[in-house]
Scaffold this motif. Structure first.
Motif, PDB file in Angstrom:
ATOM      1  N   HIS A 293     -23.918  -9.732  -3.206  1.00  0.00           N
ATOM      2  CA  HIS A 293     -22.856  -8.729  -3.328  1.00  0.00           C
ATOM      3  C   HIS A 293     -23.102  -7.600  -2.330  1.00  0.00           C
ATOM      4  N   ARG A 294     -22.003  -7.036  -1.855  1.00  0.00           N
ATOM      5  CA  ARG A 294     -22.093  -6.027  -0.794  1.00  0.00           C
ATOM      6  C   ARG A 294     -23.046  -4.877  -1.128  1.00  0.00           C
ATOM      7  N   ALA A 385     -32.063 -14.134   4.784  1.00  0.00           N
ATOM      8  CA  ALA A 385     -31.695 -14.313   6.193  1.00  0.00           C
ATOM      9  C   ALA A 385     -30.209 -14.025   6.378  1.00  0.00           C
ATOM     10  N   PHE A 386     -29.411 -14.500   5.454  1.00  0.00           N
ATOM     11  CA  PHE A 386     -27.955 -14.316   5.514  1.00  0.00           C
ATOM     12  C   PHE A 386     -27.595 -12.828   5.487  1.00  0.00           C
ATOM     13  N   MET A 387     -28.241 -12.084   4.604  1.00  0.00           N
ATOM     14  CA  MET A 387     -27.882 -10.668   4.446  1.00  0.00           C
ATOM     15  C   MET A 387     -28.382  -9.805   5.594  1.00  0.00           C
ATOM     16  N   LEU A 388     -29.546 -10.160   6.156  1.00  0.00           N
ATOM     17  CA  LEU A 388     -30.141  -9.274   7.160  1.00  0.00           C
ATOM     18  C   LEU A 388     -29.909  -9.713   8.595  1.00  0.00           C
ATOM     19  N   ASP A 389     -29.254 -10.851   8.765  1.00  0.00           N
ATOM     20  CA  ASP A 389     -29.139 -11.371  10.127  1.00  0.00           C
ATOM     21  C   ASP A 389     -28.413 -10.409  11.065  1.00  0.00           C
TER      22      ASP A 389
ATOM     23  N   ASP B  51     -21.158  -9.819   8.453  1.00  0.00           N
ATOM     24  CA  ASP B  51     -21.553 -10.859   9.387  1.00  0.00           C
ATOM     25  C   ASP B  51     -22.934 -11.316   8.932  1.00  0.00           C
ATOM     26  N   PRO B  52     -23.227 -12.571   8.793  1.00  0.00           N
ATOM     27  CA  PRO B  52     -22.421 -13.774   9.000  1.00  0.00           C
ATOM     28  C   PRO B  52     -21.396 -14.019   7.897  1.00  0.00           C
ATOM     29  N   VAL B  53     -20.673 -15.139   8.061  1.00  0.00           N
ATOM     30  CA  VAL B  53     -19.674 -15.532   7.088  1.00  0.00           C
ATOM     31  C   VAL B  53     -20.159 -16.805   6.388  1.00  0.00           C
ATOM     32  N   ALA B  54     -19.833 -16.936   5.095  1.00  0.00           N
ATOM     33  CA  ALA B  54     -20.236 -18.127   4.336  1.00  0.00           C
ATOM     34  C   ALA B  54     -19.013 -18.967   4.021  1.00  0.00           C
ATOM     35  N   ARG B  56     -17.438 -22.627   2.162  1.00  0.00           N
ATOM     36  CA  ARG B  56     -17.703 -23.801   1.333  1.00  0.00           C
ATOM     37  C   ARG B  56     -16.995 -24.974   1.995  1.00  0.00           C
ATOM     38  N   VAL B  57     -17.810 -25.967   2.382  1.00  0.00           N
ATOM     39  CA  VAL B  57     -17.244 -27.111   3.086  1.00  0.00           C
ATOM     40  C   VAL B  57     -17.976 -28.365   2.629  1.00  0.00           C
ATOM     41  N   ARG B  58     -17.260 -29.424   2.377  1.00  0.00           N
ATOM     42  CA  ARG B  58     -17.844 -30.700   1.953  1.00  0.00           C
ATOM     43  C   ARG B  58     -18.813 -30.527   0.782  1.00  0.00           C
ATOM     44  N   GLY B  59     -18.525 -29.562  -0.083  1.00  0.00           N
ATOM     45  CA  GLY B  59     -19.340 -29.415  -1.285  1.00  0.00           C
ATOM     46  C   GLY B  59     -20.625 -28.631  -1.110  1.00  0.00           C
ATOM     47  N   PHE B  60     -20.859 -28.017   0.060  1.00  0.00           N
ATOM     48  CA  PHE B  60     -22.022 -27.130   0.172  1.00  0.00           C
ATOM     49  C   PHE B  60     -21.621 -25.845   0.882  1.00  0.00           C
ATOM     50  N   VAL B  61     -22.559 -24.902   0.958  1.00  0.00           N
ATOM     51  CA  VAL B  61     -22.251 -23.606   1.565  1.00  0.00           C
ATOM     52  C   VAL B  61     -22.891 -23.523   2.943  1.00  0.00           C
ATOM     53  N   LEU B  62     -22.080 -23.212   3.928  1.00  0.00           N
ATOM     54  CA  LEU B  62     -22.540 -23.131   5.307  1.00  0.00           C
ATOM     55  C   LEU B  62     -22.305 -21.709   5.809  1.00  0.00           C
ATOM     56  N   THR B  63     -23.316 -21.144   6.503  1.00  0.00           N
ATOM     57  CA  THR B  63     -23.115 -19.799   7.041  1.00  0.00           C
ATOM     58  C   THR B  63     -23.146 -19.842   8.554  1.00  0.00           C
ATOM     59  N   LEU B  64     -22.315 -19.010   9.172  1.00  0.00           N
ATOM     60  CA  LEU B  64     -22.405 -18.851  10.613  1.00  0.00           C
ATOM     61  C   LEU B  64     -22.028 -17.432  11.019  1.00  0.00           C
ATOM     62  N   ARG B  65     -22.560 -17.027  12.170  1.00  0.00           N
ATOM     63  CA  ARG B  65     -22.278 -15.681  12.652  1.00  0.00           C
ATOM     64  C   ARG B  65     -20.829 -15.591  13.090  1.00  0.00           C
ATOM     65  N   ASN B  66     -20.272 -14.381  13.057  1.00  0.00           N
ATOM     66  CA  ASN B  66     -18.900 -14.175  13.520  1.00  0.00           C
ATOM     67  C   ASN B  66     -18.730 -14.659  14.944  1.00  0.00           C
ATOM     68  N   ARG B  67     -19.771 -14.400  15.762  1.00  0.00           N
ATOM     69  CA  ARG B  67     -19.727 -14.811  17.154  1.00  0.00           C
ATOM     70  C   ARG B  67     -19.545 -16.334  17.263  1.00  0.00           C
ATOM     71  N   GLU B  68     -20.168 -17.036  16.297  1.00  0.00           N
ATOM     72  CA  GLU B  68     -20.063 -18.492  16.294  1.00  0.00           C
ATOM     73  C   GLU B  68     -18.724 -18.940  15.707  1.00  0.00           C
TER      74      GLU B  68
END
Lengths: 724, 77
Positions: A293-294, A385-389, B51-54, B56-68
């Motif tokens: 959460h934010r 990692a997600f929160m601090l990246d 940033d990053p963004v999470a 839900r795809v194919r039943g799991f959670v994937l994160t990537l940076r906004n730049r990506e």
């Protein structure tokens, strides 16, 4: 007994290591693949007259040449030709897991599927027809629950039966759409005609990798047969050009689309049925709503990071105390039973001190790895990692860099040795290296006595402000140094963050303990021997060549004079003479000579030869700076905890001022990591070059900073006199 | 229906991958993780600093940076 070599392969977080632990128990061997820092685990499992030699391959999502892990896994499968690949597939995440399976089958490898986490899949309303899956893929499929070990006997029985039959399965054929399907057979034919690398790979697979522009296969191909390689590359280019104009795409993308398309096809054939729970919110997602959460997320993270820190450093105090007691006792034992001399000094300071130094870190490393294993295995570390990246990627690091920084002393009082080892959780090579090189800037527990001494002497009225300032400077310095490194020596695009947030899981105690122990054991085995050797070298530098005979005689005469005369306090007078003798011997030693010769440079930062010697000694361990300063100021032996009298001496000593003290504080923070850390950096980075680089780079930064502060301060007249 | 950049999507918004406009390691990684043309997904949320963004795809959670995420075109309702 029949021997079978078996590789365990699968996605990260698919339960592969859990299955490996369950199969091999404590009978495993952990090492590294040559040339890279990817862990290699081997173990043995016996069942029904079969003896399985199992290699746990690194977890990968694919078999391209994307990361070291993928290259290692692929090379292993090609070069070592295991008789069987047990592919562990997460049933609750079937589509993405089968993507890797298809690639094994395309390589024509003998595969046997362990369908893990059927229980999780069922709880999500997913049902999988294992019979049908096995039929469609043409390989045995055995459901298992790696956590409990359920199904593992059936799995190994299937593996044994399959390996008994021998190899010789034909590679799986996947259609890649009209354009590519037309080109591949022609390329395959040419490859077969020329026997182009076909002793190692199936012909069609080589064609596929050429089509995907796989760097590793391309460079091998160019070496093997430059002419044919060029011909194949031209064919690929023709297809690529065509795809560009017709589909605005490239072969690699089209092929990935078709592989996932093939998986979709399998699933639509009824292999997987999903109850209509589309909008169901998974348990994991519900936790994430709070934990990432934010506002709550960062607060919870602070508490957890603080907890890891406390756990590592507070609870390990007891065993660290035992070890210190043991080695102190050992030193006393030798001290009482041996005559003074070089051998005794070598035993006490060099060997006992060295072994004690190596083992003293073991409880810290055990506790740290245990705490991190918990965070890693539950899935929380990925959230950190997600929160601090966002913050860390700005400095060219990765969200996962935070843990090494905290452990190393991001909260003042850590230790860079476990900190450096904590960087193993980082998978992106450049970010990892930058982290390894900058974590020693943090204020570890060994720097604190030095800080306490200097702050006590010169900034006694601003203790807490100074500590806060020092912590801030360490963070800012480390992050900007990382930025500097990432835009110079380790420059380059940041590795993609694209990462899975694995579902939260309860770790198994067995897994945690194995994980923790094997990493600590690696430290003892690999770093330990080197550390002992360097410890002896450092002892020699502080001891040799020793005072010349006539000088020793002079001190002896002085002592004799005191004894003969009727001085009031003979013991104190002799103590003073011995302290002066120790000072003279130190100045005369190799370290002393280095310190003296460096004076011409370091005086720009306000350091005289005494400080220099102390700093050379600090390479052994930062707290040694305090005791060496004590000797250099003829104060006799001074422990790091009892520096009160030394602090009085420094305050009164000529050449000292708050400015010099501050400049020295900065220098101590940033200069060369202690040699134990240096050894660990070299080990973790895979080359001595980086250990050496850390020593030179950090010392240069430290010196420049100290000189800047001292020169500007002197010019402006800040902190030259009096106490701040 | 409209075609937008993944970065412009709101939390909890659903979409379908229309194209991955990047090659090299990044493109390979994005595709290996299952974000290929035609894949439906949902934006699950973003990190505290947006940033990053999470996903839900194919039943799991994937994160990537906004730049990506910038390299990915999506089809949205």
């Amino acid at each position: 007994m029949m021997d079978i070599r078996l590789a365990l392969a699968g996605n990260p977080n698919s339960g592969k290591t859990t299955l490996f632990n369950s199969l091999t128990g404590a009978r495993q061997h952990v090492g590294n693949y040559p040339g890279v820092t990817v862990e290699r685990k081997d173990g043995v499992h016996t069942l029904n007259g079969y003896r399985f030699a199992i290699t746990d391959l690194p977890g990968t999502y694919s078999l391209t040449a994307y990361s070291d892990e993928e290259v290692v896994a692929r090379d292993f499968l090609v070069d070592e030709r295991p008789e069987l690949v047990v592919n562990i597939v997460d049933a609750s995440n079937l589509e993405r897991n089968l993507y890797l399976t298809l690639q094994f089958l395309e390589m024509g490898l003998p595969v046997c599927i362990a369908l893990n986490m059927m229980d999780v899949a069922e709880s999500r309303g997913i049902r999988i027809d294992t019979e049908k899956l096995s039929q469609r893929l043409g390989v045995p499929v055995t459901p298992v629950i790696a956590r409990t070990g359920k199904g593992k006997a059936e799995l190994m029985a299937a593996a044994g039966a399959m390996a008994g039959k021998g190899q010789g399965r034909s590679p799986l054929y996947i259609s890649y759409g009209e354009d590519i399907d037309r080109a591949l057979p022609a390329m395959t034919k040419r490859i077969e005609e020329k026997s182009f690398m076909t002793e190692n790979y199936p012909a069609r697979w080589i064609a596929i990798k050429y089509m995907e522009k796989d760097q590793q296969i391309l460079s091998k191909g160019r070496m093997a047969d430059p002419e044919l390689s060029a011909e194949l590359e031209r064919q690929v280019q023709a297809v690529a050009d065509h795809l560009k104009t017709t589909l605005d795409s490239d072969p690699e993308a089209v092929m990935a689309d078709h592989r996932y398309g093939a998986i979709q096809g399998l699933i639509r054939e009824g292999i997987l049925t999903r109850e209509d729970r589309e909008n169901r919110i998974y348990f994991s997602d519900r936790i994430d709503r709070v934990v990432t959460h934010r506002l709550l997320g960062p607060m919870i993270m602070l508490v957890i990071l603080w907890g890891v820190y406390q756990f590592t450093f507070t609870y390990s105090e007891v065993p660290v105390g035992w070890l210190e007691g043991l080695f102190a006792g050992l030193a006393d034992f030798v001290d009482a039973r041996m005559a003074d001399g070089l051998l005794k000094s070598l035993l006490i300071s060099g060997i006992i001190g060295g072994v004690g130094g190596v083992l003293g870190f073991v409880p810290l490393i055990l506790f740290m790895f245990f705490a991190i294993a918990v965070l890693e295995d539950t899935g929380y570390l990925a959230r950190v990692a997600f929160m601090l990246d966002r913050v860390f990627s700005f400095f060219g690091l990765h969200g996962s860099s935070v843990m090494p920084f905290i452990i190393s002393g991001g909260i003042a009082g850590g230790c860079a040795v476990p900190g450096v080892m904590a960087a193993r959780t980082l998978k992106s090579p450049k970010e990892r290296l930058a982290t390894l090189l900058t974590v020693p800037f943090m204020n570890c527990g060994a720097k604190l006595p030095v800080m306490a001494l200097l702050i006590g002497a010169f900034f006694a009225h601003h203790r807490s402000q100074m500590m806060l300032l020092i912590t801030l400077i360490a963070w800012v310095g480390a992050l900007f140094a990382a930025k500097l490194l990432r835009s110079t020596v380790i420059r380059g695009e940041s590795s993609p963050f694209v990462m899975e947030l694995p579902p939260y899981r309860l770790p198994t105690l067995k897994g945690l303990l194995i994980h923790t122990w094997e990493r600590a054991w690696q430290y003892i085995k690999k770093a330990g021997t080197v550390i002992l050797a360097i410890s002896i070298v450092l002892w020699a530098m502080m001891t040799f060549p020793g005072l010349p005979g006539e000088e020793i005689e002079r001190f002896e005469e002085q002592k004799a004079a005191v004894m003969a005369g009727s001085v009031e306090d003979a013991a104190a007078a002799i103590g003073a003479i011995e302290a002066r003798q120790a000072q003279a011997a130190l100045k005369h030693s190799i370290a002393g000579k280095i310190g003296t010769s460096l004076e011409s440079i370091t005086r720009w930062a306000g350091f005289d030869w005494r400080i220099n010697i102390a700093l050379v000694g600090g390479f052994a361990a930062k707290e040694v700076v305090v005791s060496t300063l004590g000797t250099a100021y003829s104060m006799g032996e001074i422990g790091p905890e009892e520096s009160g009298s030394l602090s009085e001496t420094l305050k009164a000593a000529p050449g000292w001022s708050p400015l010099v003290a501050f400049s020295l504080i900065l220098f101590t923070m940033f200069y060369a990591p202690c040699f134990v850390t240096t050894v660990c950096i070299s080990r973790e980075a895979g080359s001595w070059k980086w250990g050496l680089f850390a020593v030179v780079f950090n010392t240069t930064i430290a010196l420049l900073l100290a000189i800047a502060v001292f020169q500007i301060g002197s010019a402006l007249g800040i902190g030259i006199r009096g106490n701040g | 229906m409209g075609r937008i950049n993944m970065r412009e999507m709101k939390d909890n918004q659903s979409g379908v991958i229309a194209g991955v406009r990047v090659g090299g390691d990044l493109g390979r990684r994005i595709r290996d993780m299952g974000l290929v043309t035609g894949t439906p997904f949902q934006v699950q949320g973003r990190a505290p600093l947006y940033d990053p963004v999470a996903l839900r795809v194919r039943g799991f959670v994937l994160t990537l940076r906004n730049r990506e995420a910038d390299c990915i075109e999506v089809e949205v309702e």
